[in-house]
Design a protein around this motif. Structure first.
Motif, mmCIF file in Angstrom:
data_model
loop_
_atom_site.group_PDB
_atom_site.id
_atom_site.type_symbol
_atom_site.label_atom_id
_atom_site.label_comp_id
_atom_site.label_asym_id
_atom_site.label_seq_id
_atom_site.Cartn_x
_atom_site.Cartn_y
_atom_site.Cartn_z
ATOM 1 N N HIS A 159 34.784 43.669 55.125
ATOM 2 C CA HIS A 159 33.501 43.699 54.419
ATOM 3 C C HIS A 159 32.424 43.132 55.347
ATOM 4 C CE1 HIS A 159 30.405 42.636 51.442
ATOM 5 N NE2 HIS A 159 30.988 43.507 50.640
ATOM 6 N N PRO A 160 31.178 43.623 55.264
ATOM 7 C CA PRO A 160 30.113 43.084 56.135
ATOM 8 C C PRO A 160 29.935 41.580 56.022
ATOM 9 C CG PRO A 160 29.394 45.118 55.098
ATOM 10 C CD PRO A 160 30.716 44.784 54.480
ATOM 11 N N HIS A 161 30.098 41.030 54.831
ATOM 12 C CA HIS A 161 29.975 39.579 54.674
ATOM 13 C C HIS A 161 31.106 38.863 55.392
ATOM 14 C CE1 HIS A 161 27.515 40.132 50.700
ATOM 15 N NE2 HIS A 161 26.847 40.508 51.775
ATOM 16 N N GLU A 162 32.316 39.387 55.305
ATOM 17 C CA GLU A 162 33.447 38.791 56.017
ATOM 18 C C GLU A 162 33.218 38.828 57.517
ATOM 19 O OE1 GLU A 162 37.949 39.927 57.369
ATOM 20 O OE2 GLU A 162 37.205 40.807 55.509
ATOM 21 N N ALA A 163 32.757 39.980 58.019
ATOM 22 C CA ALA A 163 32.535 40.116 59.456
ATOM 23 C C ALA A 163 31.465 39.148 59.948
ATOM 24 C CB ALA A 163 32.150 41.558 59.787
ATOM 25 N N LEU A 164 30.390 38.991 59.177
ATOM 26 C CA LEU A 164 29.314 38.091 59.596
ATOM 27 C C LEU A 164 29.793 36.651 59.640
ATOM 28 C CD1 LEU A 164 26.276 37.760 60.261
ATOM 29 C CD2 LEU A 164 25.910 37.363 57.817
ATOM 30 N N LEU A 165 30.433 36.185 58.574
ATOM 31 C CA LEU A 165 30.907 34.808 58.539
ATOM 32 C C LEU A 165 31.957 34.568 59.614
ATOM 33 C CD1 LEU A 165 31.162 31.991 57.291
ATOM 34 C CD2 LEU A 165 32.738 32.956 55.596
ATOM 35 N N GLY A 166 32.905 35.492 59.753
ATOM 36 C CA GLY A 166 33.967 35.303 60.730
ATOM 37 C C GLY A 166 33.455 35.265 62.151
ATOM 38 N N LEU A 167 32.562 36.171 62.500
ATOM 39 C CA LEU A 167 32.090 36.240 63.873
ATOM 40 C C LEU A 167 31.172 35.066 64.211
ATOM 41 C CD1 LEU A 167 32.872 38.349 65.942
ATOM 42 C CD2 LEU A 167 30.649 39.422 65.639
ATOM 43 N N LEU A 168 30.307 34.672 63.273
ATOM 44 C CA LEU A 168 29.445 33.524 63.548
ATOM 45 C C LEU A 168 30.254 32.232 63.670
ATOM 46 C CD1 LEU A 168 26.302 34.160 61.303
ATOM 47 C CD2 LEU A 168 26.589 34.559 63.743
ATOM 48 N N ALA A 169 31.330 32.113 62.905
ATOM 49 C CA ALA A 169 32.178 30.929 63.019
ATOM 50 C C ALA A 169 32.981 30.954 64.318
ATOM 51 C CB ALA A 169 33.123 30.847 61.821
ATOM 52 N N LEU A 170 33.470 32.122 64.701
ATOM 53 C CA LEU A 170 34.328 32.232 65.880
ATOM 54 C C LEU A 170 33.543 32.099 67.179
ATOM 55 C CD1 LEU A 170 37.168 32.850 67.021
ATOM 56 C CD2 LEU A 170 36.576 35.270 66.901
ATOM 57 N N LEU A 171 32.341 32.667 67.233
ATOM 58 C CA LEU A 171 31.565 32.685 68.474
ATOM 59 C C LEU A 171 30.489 31.611 68.538
ATOM 60 C CD1 LEU A 171 31.052 36.525 69.048
ATOM 61 C CD2 LEU A 171 32.897 35.043 69.854
ATOM 62 N N HIS A 172 29.960 31.214 67.368
ATOM 63 C CA HIS A 172 28.830 30.290 67.364
ATOM 64 C C HIS A 172 29.113 28.998 66.608
ATOM 65 C CE1 HIS A 172 26.314 33.497 69.070
ATOM 66 N NE2 HIS A 172 26.912 34.310 68.203
ATOM 67 N N ALA A 173 30.367 28.762 66.233
ATOM 68 C CA ALA A 173 30.760 27.535 65.529
ATOM 69 C C ALA A 173 29.929 27.304 64.282
ATOM 70 C CB ALA A 173 30.672 26.324 66.456
ATOM 71 N N ALA A 174 29.607 28.384 63.576
ATOM 72 C CA ALA A 174 28.812 28.272 62.355
ATOM 73 C C ALA A 174 29.700 27.834 61.191
ATOM 74 C CB ALA A 174 28.140 29.599 62.042
ATOM 75 N N SER A 175 29.159 26.985 60.350
ATOM 76 C CA SER A 175 29.887 26.563 59.152
ATOM 77 C C SER A 175 29.617 27.541 58.009
ATOM 78 C CB SER A 175 29.455 25.156 58.743
ATOM 79 O OG SER A 175 28.103 25.147 58.342
ATOM 80 N N SER A 176 30.435 27.459 56.974
ATOM 81 C CA SER A 176 30.234 28.319 55.805
ATOM 82 C C SER A 176 28.877 28.065 55.164
ATOM 83 C CB SER A 176 31.353 28.084 54.782
ATOM 84 O OG SER A 176 32.610 28.409 55.317
ATOM 85 N N SER A 177 28.469 26.794 55.129
ATOM 86 C CA SER A 177 27.182 26.455 54.525
ATOM 87 C C SER A 177 26.028 27.052 55.326
ATOM 88 C CB SER A 177 27.044 24.935 54.445
ATOM 89 O OG SER A 177 25.779 24.569 53.933
ATOM 90 N N GLU A 178 26.116 27.009 56.658
ATOM 91 C CA GLU A 178 25.048 27.567 57.482
ATOM 92 C C GLU A 178 24.895 29.069 57.252
ATOM 93 O OE1 GLU A 178 24.967 24.621 61.397
ATOM 94 O OE2 GLU A 178 26.394 26.280 61.324
ATOM 95 N N VAL A 179 26.005 29.775 57.128
ATOM 96 C CA VAL A 179 25.946 31.210 56.909
ATOM 97 C C VAL A 179 25.493 31.516 55.482
ATOM 98 C CG1 VAL A 179 27.279 33.353 56.933
ATOM 99 C CG2 VAL A 179 27.720 31.591 58.650
ATOM 100 N N SER B 112 33.584 30.763 50.392
ATOM 101 C CA SER B 112 34.839 30.129 50.819
ATOM 102 C C SER B 112 36.014 31.095 50.794
ATOM 103 C CB SER B 112 35.138 28.923 49.930
ATOM 104 O OG SER B 112 35.371 29.325 48.591
ATOM 105 N N HIS B 113 35.894 32.188 50.033
ATOM 106 C CA HIS B 113 36.997 33.163 49.944
ATOM 107 C C HIS B 113 36.715 34.443 50.731
ATOM 108 C CE1 HIS B 113 39.451 30.992 47.038
ATOM 109 N NE2 HIS B 113 38.342 30.699 46.372
ATOM 110 N N LEU B 114 35.641 34.477 51.498
ATOM 111 C CA LEU B 114 35.313 35.698 52.225
ATOM 112 C C LEU B 114 36.382 36.069 53.251
ATOM 113 C CD1 LEU B 114 31.458 35.574 52.913
ATOM 114 C CD2 LEU B 114 32.726 37.227 51.534
ATOM 115 N N LEU B 115 36.968 35.079 53.889
ATOM 116 C CA LEU B 115 37.935 35.353 54.956
ATOM 117 C C LEU B 115 39.372 35.382 54.457
ATOM 118 C CD1 LEU B 115 36.489 33.300 57.964
ATOM 119 C CD2 LEU B 115 35.952 35.611 57.171
#
Length: 333
Positions: free
Chosen positions: A176-196, A266-269
């Motif tokens: 899902h686009p939301h999953e991809a955004l959260l996953g990639l920002l966390a993996l590449l940019h160390a983004a937290s769930s709250s930031e996204v 919290s359940h996107l991934l």
């Protein structure tokens, strides 16, 4: 409150036609009440008084302009005290807070070693309150230490699994686009769930291809892959035809102006089986052990102590070998 009522509230309050309701406060009060009611009856009244004390302290903090406790912090504290009360009655056969001993606290903390420090902090607050009200004569948390390693003890993702996740979110079609955004920002940019979750449209800079994440002091440059995933998420958002100012919009938030719920993010991934915190920890551990931890803390808007745990007990074998080769008397230039 249903979705229609929430939408009407958001519209009317936005245009100054009505005052916000106390829906959030009533829900928080219900959550506190459920935690208190779950405490065995002989131990319940002191916890009720402790709750009222925390609420009064929050009101004083708000009036003084200092940082007040959030509903989540108060609810977490109540849950920990509730768990201790259940432990005392069911395991230690004690029906009075005054009978609590150091050994009882140690046994309770041993049930969840990873949460020891957080639990002990809350129990110290509760028993300080209890002692001030003469509920207990001696604080059973005195002398109890928050043992355990000070370094990072969580899990990280192996390089092969990182590659699989990267392909899933960039070239795959299942995510899902939301999953991809959260996953990639966390993996590449160390983004937290709250930031996204709290990322807004006005945080995006299409000209420079940067975004503002949370409390980070500087805009975060987006690589081509991350920017492409962000555009896919924006296209999904456009299909809703919403005026919601956030990037991640759900069926429940498309008619209002509130961000997506914490539970939703919290359940996107879940489909990929890797929590966002694990991805973020993986990136942080890599950055801290490769770069200067102080620079990493400054770039991410974190306290230096928060990133130093990822460096604790780490020894770079490759650098040690290089240093031995260059040591005096080793015969190398």
């Amino acid at each position: 409150m249903g979705s229609l009522a929430r939408a009407l509230e958001a519209f009317l309050t936005q245009h100054g036609l009505a005052l916000p309701t106390d829906q959030a406060q009533r829900l928080a009060a219900g959550r506190r009440r459920r935690r208190i009611d779950a405490i065995p009856l002989p131990l319940r009244l002191p916890v009720q008084a402790f709750t009222e004390s925390m609420l009064r302290a929050r009101e004083r903090a708000r009036k003084a302009g200092t940082l007040p406790r959030t509903d989540s912090t108060i609810e977490t504290a109540l849950a920990i005290v509730r768990d201790l009360a259940r432990f005392l009655t069911s395991t230690r056969n004690k029906q009075d807070w005054a009978l609590t001993e150091v050994h009882d606290v140690e046994a309770f903390l041993a049930t969840m070693p990873k949460a020891r420090q957080r639990r002990l902090t809350v129990l110290r607050q509760y028993f300080r309150f209890a002692r001030s009200r003469k509920i207990v004569l001696i604080d059973p948390t005195l002398g109890v230490k928050a043992k355990g390693p000070s370094g990072f003890s969580g899990t990280t993702v192996a390089v092969d699994q990182q590659r699989q996740l990267f392909r899933r979110w960039t070239t795959g079609t299942d995510a899902h686009p939301h999953e991809a955004l959260l996953g990639l920002l966390a993996l590449l940019h160390a983004a937290s769930s709250s930031e996204v979750r709290l990322l807004r449209l006005d945080d995006l800079d299409p000209t420079n291809r940067t975004i503002h994440l949370g409390k980070r002091p500087h805009p975060v440059p987006m690589d081509p892959v991350s920017w492409s995933v962000l555009q896919r998420c924006l296209a999904h958002r456009a299909d809703w035809g919403t005026d919601n100012p956030y990037v991640i919009v759900t069926r429940n938030t498309k008619t209002g102006r509130a961000p997506a719920s914490t539970a939703y993010v919290s359940h996107l991934l879940d489909p990929c089986g890797t929590p966002p915190r694990t991805l973020r920890s993986t990136r942080l551990a890599d950055l801290v052990n490769t770069l200067d931890p102080k620079l990493v803390a400054a770039a991410l808007g974190m306290d230096p102590e928060g990133v130093m745990i990822y460096l604790a007990d780490h020894v770079d074998v490759g650098r040690l070998a290089q240093r031995r080769e260059k040591a005096p008397g080793s015969g190398t230039a």
